[in-house]
Write a protein that holds these residues in place. Structure first.
Motif: not given
Length: 169
Positions: A78, A80, A102, A115, A117, A133-137, A154
Motif C-alpha cells: 500500500d 500512501s 504512479v 497510471k 490519477y 491518497e492510498v493505492l495498492e501495488q 510518484v
C-alpha cells in the motif's frame, strides 16, 4: 576493572538487550522502494502570463510518502501520501483537480506500469487544502520480487511549462 573489560561488558550487555537475535543478520526485503520524483513533487500554477508572487494561483506538494508491504506468495504494498496545496492571491474558485502519476520501475530503469490519477483539493477559508491518497501495488509472484529490484515513484503529471518552472526555481 580494565577499560577492555568495561567495553566487553558493554558489548555483551547490548547483545543481551537485543534478545536472541543475531545483530549481524541481514534481512532482505522484496518490498519495492518508494520515492517522489524530484522535480515532479511540487506544482505551482499561475494565472495569466506573469510569473510573480501575485500571479500564483496555488502551489501543491506531494509529501509524507509511505509504503506498507506484505510478502507472501506475492508482494502487495500500500502506497500512501499526502497532496497539500496553498492558494495564492490569483486563485479564483474553491477547488482544483490535479493529475498525479504512479510508476512502477523494474531494476531502476524499465517502466512496468504508469497510471495517472486525479486528486481534487477543496480549499478551506485559510487557503489550504489536502488529501491523503492510498493505492495498492502488486507484484504477482515472490519469484519476480526476488529476481528484480522494484521501485514505486510518484509525482505530479506536469506540463512542459510546469517542469521548466520547477527546474529553474
Amino acid at each position: 576493572m580494565s577499560v577492555r573489560s568495561v567495553i566487553l561488558f558493554g558489548l555483551l550487555f547490548l547483545l543481551a538487550a537485543c534478545g536472541n537475535r543475531n545483530p549481524l543478520e541481514v534481512t532482505v526485503s522484496r518490498c519495492p522502494a518508494i520515492a517522489v520524483v524530484g522535480d515532479a513533487g511540487t506544482l505551482t500554477r499561475f494565472e495569466g502570463e506573469g510569473r510573480n508572487i501575485e500571479d500564483v494561483a496555488f502551489t501543491a506538494s506531494i509529501m509524507d510518502v509511505r509504503l506498507t508491504c506484505e510478502e507472501a506468495e506475492d508482494v502487495t504494498s500500500d502506497v500512501s501520501f499526502s497532496v497539500a496545496a496553498t492558494r495564492g492571491d490569483a486563485f479564483r474558485g474553491g477547488s482544483v483537480t490535479l493529475p498525479y502519476f504512479v510508476v512502477v520501475l523494474k531494476d531502476n530503469s524499465q517502466i512496468i506500469t504508469k497510471k495517472i490519477y486525479d486528486v481534487t483539493l477543496n480549499f478551506d477559508s485559510n487557503g489550504r487544502a489536502s488529501s491523503r491518497e492510498v493505492l495498492e501495488q502488486h507484484i504477482p509472484t515472490i519469484e519476480q520480487a526476488r529476481r528484480y529490484n522494484y521501485e514505486v515513484l510518484v509525482g505530479f503529471q506536469l506540463t512542459a511549462q510546469d517542469a521548466i518552472f520547477n527546474m529553474e526555481r
